[in-house]
Scaffold this active site. Structure first.
Site, mmCIF file in Angstrom:
data_model
loop_
_atom_site.group_PDB
_atom_site.id
_atom_site.type_symbol
_atom_site.label_atom_id
_atom_site.label_comp_id
_atom_site.label_asym_id
_atom_site.label_seq_id
_atom_site.Cartn_x
_atom_site.Cartn_y
_atom_site.Cartn_z
ATOM 1 C CD GLU A 290 48.477 64.221 4.666
ATOM 2 O OE1 GLU A 290 50.255 64.723 4.105
ATOM 3 O OE2 GLU A 290 47.911 63.868 3.100
ATOM 4 C CG HIS A 311 23.592 83.476 6.682
ATOM 5 N ND1 HIS A 311 22.286 83.878 6.411
ATOM 6 C CD2 HIS A 311 24.772 83.802 6.529
ATOM 7 C CE1 HIS A 311 22.930 85.102 6.733
ATOM 8 N NE2 HIS A 311 23.740 85.268 6.660
ATOM 9 C CE LYS A 425 48.182 57.440 -1.847
ATOM 10 N NZ LYS A 425 49.922 57.508 -1.695
HETATM 11 O O1 PA5 Z 1 51.048 65.200 2.068
HETATM 12 C C1 PA5 Z 1 52.006 64.227 1.171
HETATM 13 O O2 PA5 Z 1 52.997 64.445 1.067
HETATM 14 C C2 PA5 Z 1 50.941 63.448 0.475
HETATM 15 O O3 PA5 Z 1 49.368 64.573 0.518
HETATM 16 C C3 PA5 Z 1 51.383 63.691 -0.997
HETATM 17 O O4 PA5 Z 1 51.878 65.317 -1.480
HETATM 18 C C4 PA5 Z 1 50.048 63.486 -1.929
HETATM 19 O O5 PA5 Z 1 49.744 62.899 -2.510
HETATM 20 C C5 PA5 Z 1 50.541 63.386 -3.483
HETATM 21 O O6 PA5 Z 1 51.710 62.856 -3.768
HETATM 22 P P1 PA5 Z 1 52.671 62.812 -5.032
HETATM 23 O O7 PA5 Z 1 53.982 64.095 -4.485
HETATM 24 O O8 PA5 Z 1 54.039 61.944 -4.542
HETATM 25 O O9 PA5 Z 1 51.865 62.866 -5.915
#
Ligand code: PA5
Length: 450
Positions: A290, A311, A425
Site C-alpha cells: 500500500e 516444495h 469500493k
Molecule cells: O491501511 C489502511 O489504511 C487500510 O488497510 C485500512 O486499515 C483498512 O481499510 C481498514 O480501514 P478502517 O480502519 O477504516 O476500517
C-alpha cells in the site's frame, strides 16, 4: 550499531556495489523530510515518535481492560480488516504458541482469540458463531473510518449475537471499540451505547498503527507483554535515528531494495523460516504494497514460507524469470525445539541426524537454499533477530515501518496514502446499489465481468 537485530545485504553484493551509486545525500534529505514533516503525507507520520509519545493513561487502560477480559472471557473476537487487523494478528501469532486456541484453558490462561471482518464470507462467520457456543464472549471492533464494509457487516452480526445472548446492557460491557477519537459511525454508536473506546490517532494510518490501541489491545488480551513491545520499538527508534546511510541499517534496507528494483528485481519475497511468522508476512505485504504500489511503479511484495514453499514455489524461484530477490527473516533461537533421536531400523535413513535439532536442520535447509538461489540469480537480504520476544518483535515492526517510509520516498511515492484502494469500493457500492452511486452504476453497465 546493535547486535539485537541485524540487517545484512551481503547476499546481494554481486548486484549492489556499496558506494557505486551514491545514495547518501538523497537518504539524508529524506531523513530530514521525514523527521521535519516536510515530505508528502507528512500528516501521517505520528508513528515515527509514537514509541516515546504514546498516551500513558490510555496504555494503562488498555492493560486494565485486557486483564478484565482475560479474567472473565473464554473467547475474544477481533473485528477488523487491513491495517485494523493484520498487525494484531501478526504479533499474536508470532508470540503465542502454535495451536494456542486449542490448548486447555488452564494452559492458555487467557481467552481463545478469533478474527473476523477481514473478508466477506457467511460461511466463515457461521463457523465462528458455532465455535463460540457455550463460551463467554467479548469483542473488539477496530475501524478508523467506522464504515469499512467488511468489518461493519461482521460487527452488525456480532453485535446482534451478543445482544440476543446477553441483552443490550450486558452486551455493551462486552464490546470494546477502537476507532477515531471524535468522528465516524462507530464512534457515534459507541457513545450512544457507552462502549469502552480506544483511540486511533489521527496522524497514524492503518498499516502503521500496530503499536497503537489497534494492535496493542488485542495483543494485551492475548497476555503478551506490551511494555516490552513498546520498549523494543522505542529502542529501534533511537537506533535508526542516524541520517548517514552507512550508519543506519534501516536506511540501508530501503536503499538496497531501491537499487535492486532499478536492476530489474521487481518482486521481493519475504521469506519466513518459522510457521508462526506467516501473518507477519501478511502485515509486511500490506505495509509495503500500500505504501509503494503507486504511479504504475513499485516492488511487488510477496512472501514464502520455507521449507514449505520449497516444495511448491522452489522450482520457480530457482529457475523462473529473474525478477526476484528474497528478504529472509531468521530467528536464532526458536521458542521450543526437538532433538532427532535414533531409530534402530533406520529405514528412513535419518540416523545421520541423531542428536541434531529440528531447528538446526531447518537452518541448514535455508542456508543451502540461499546458496542455490544466489547461484540461480536470486540475490537475498537478511534480517536476523535473536528470538521472537515482545521486545524483538517491537523492534522489528519499527524497523520495517521506518524502512518502508524511506523506501517509499526514495521511489517517489507518498508512502502514507492509499488512493487505489478506493477503486474497488466505488464499483462494489455501485454494483450493490448503494444510494449515491447511481452514476457509477450507469458507467459500469457495459463493463460487467461475467
Ligand atoms: O491501511 C489502511 O489504511 C487500510 O488497510 C485500512 O486499515 C483498512 O481499510 C481498514 O480501514 P478502517 O480502519 O477504516 O476500517
Amino acid at each position: 550499531m546493535n547486535d539485537t537485530f541485524v540487517f545484512d545485504y551481503s547476499g546481494a553484493a554481486p548486484l549492489i556495489k556499496p558506494g557505486a551509486e551514491d545514495l547518501e545525500p538523497e537518504i539524508s534529505r529524506i531523513h530530514h523530510a521525514l523527521h521535519n514533516g516536510r515530505g508528502p503525507g507528512s500528516d501521517f507520520t505520528g508513528w515515527l515518535d509514537w514509541p516515546e509519545t504514546y498516551d500513558r493513561d490510555e496504555f494503562a487502560r488498555i492493560k486494565e481492560t485486557a486483564k478484565r477480559i482475560r479474567d472473565n472471557c473464554d473467547a475474544f473476537v477481533v473485528v477488523g480488516i487491513g491495517g485494523s487487523y493484520l498487525g494484531a494478528r501478526a504479533v499474536i501469532e508470532m508470540l503465542k504458541p502454535s495451536f494456542y486456541n486449542q490448548l486447555p484453558a488452564e494452559v492458555r490462561q487467557g481467552p481463545e482469540i478469533y478474527f473476523v471482518g477481514h473478508q466477506l464470507s457467511g460461511e466463515y462467520l457461521t463457523g465462528l458463531l458455532a465455535i463460540l457456543k457455550g463460551k463467554d464472549v467479548c469483542i473488539n471492533v477496530v475501524s478508523k473510518s467506522g464504515t469499512t464494509t467488511e468489518s461493519a457487516i461482521a460487527f452488525r452480526f456480532m453485535r446482534r449475537y451478543l445482544e440476543d445472548r446477553y441483552g443490550e446492557k450486558e452486551a455493551a460491557k462486552r464490546i470494546v471499540v477502537t476507532t477515531d477519537e471524535k468522528k465516524g459511525a462507530l464512534k457515534q454508536l459507541a457513545d450512544e451505547k457507552k462502549y469502552e473506546c480506544f483511540v486511533i490517532p489521527d496522524d497514524i494510518g492503518g498499516r502503521y498503527s500496530v503499536l497503537t490501541p489497534v494492535g496493542l489491545f488485542p495483543v494485551a488480551v492475548a497476555g503478551i507483554d506490551i511494555d516490552q513491545l513498546m520498549a523494543g520499538a522505542a529502542e529501534a527508534r533511537q537506533a535508526y535515528m542516524d541520517e548517514r546511510l552507512q550508519e543506519n541499517p534501516c536506511y540501508q534496507y530501503a536503499a538496497v531494495r531501491y537499487l535492486l528494483y532499478r536492476k530489474g528485481k521487481k518482486i521481493e519475497l519475504l521469506v519466513n523460516t518459522l510457521p508462526q511468522m506467516h501473518y507477519f508476512a501478511e502485515w509486511w505485504k500490506q505495509l509495503f504494497g500500500e505504501s509503494e504500489g503507486k504511479n504504475n511503479r513499485g516492488i511487488f511484495p510477496a512472501s514464502v514460507s520455507y521449507t514449505t514453499d520449497l516444495h511448491s514455489l522452489g522450482q520457480y524461484i530457482q529457475e523462473g524469470e529473474r525478477h526476484l530477490f528474497e528478504t529472509v527473516i531468521q530467528v536464532e533461537q526458536p521458542g521450543t525445539d526437538l532433538t532427532i533421536f535414533k531409530d534402530n531400523q533406520n529405514l528412513d535413513g535419518l540416523n545421520y541426524l541423531v542428536g541434531r535439532t529440528m531447528n538446526e536442520v531447518n537452518q541448514k535447509a535455508v542456508e543451502g537454499t540461499l546458496i542455490a538461489h544466489a547461484g540461480g540469480g536470486v540475490p537475498h537480504l537478511g534480517v536476523r533477530l535473536p528470538a521472537l520476544t515482545p521486545y524483538h518483535v517491537g523492534w522489528m515492526l519499527y524497523f520495517f515501518k521506518k524502512a518502508c517510509a524511506v523506501s517509499g520516498y526514495l521511489s517517489g511515492a507518498n508512502p502514507f496514502d492509499q488512493p487505489g484502494v478506493e477503486a474497488y469500493k466505488k464499483n462494489m457500492f455501485a454494483l450493490l446499489g448503494k444510494p449515491g452511486y447511481e452514476a457509477e452504476k450507469e458507467k459500469l453497465k457495459n463493463q460487467i465481468v461475467k
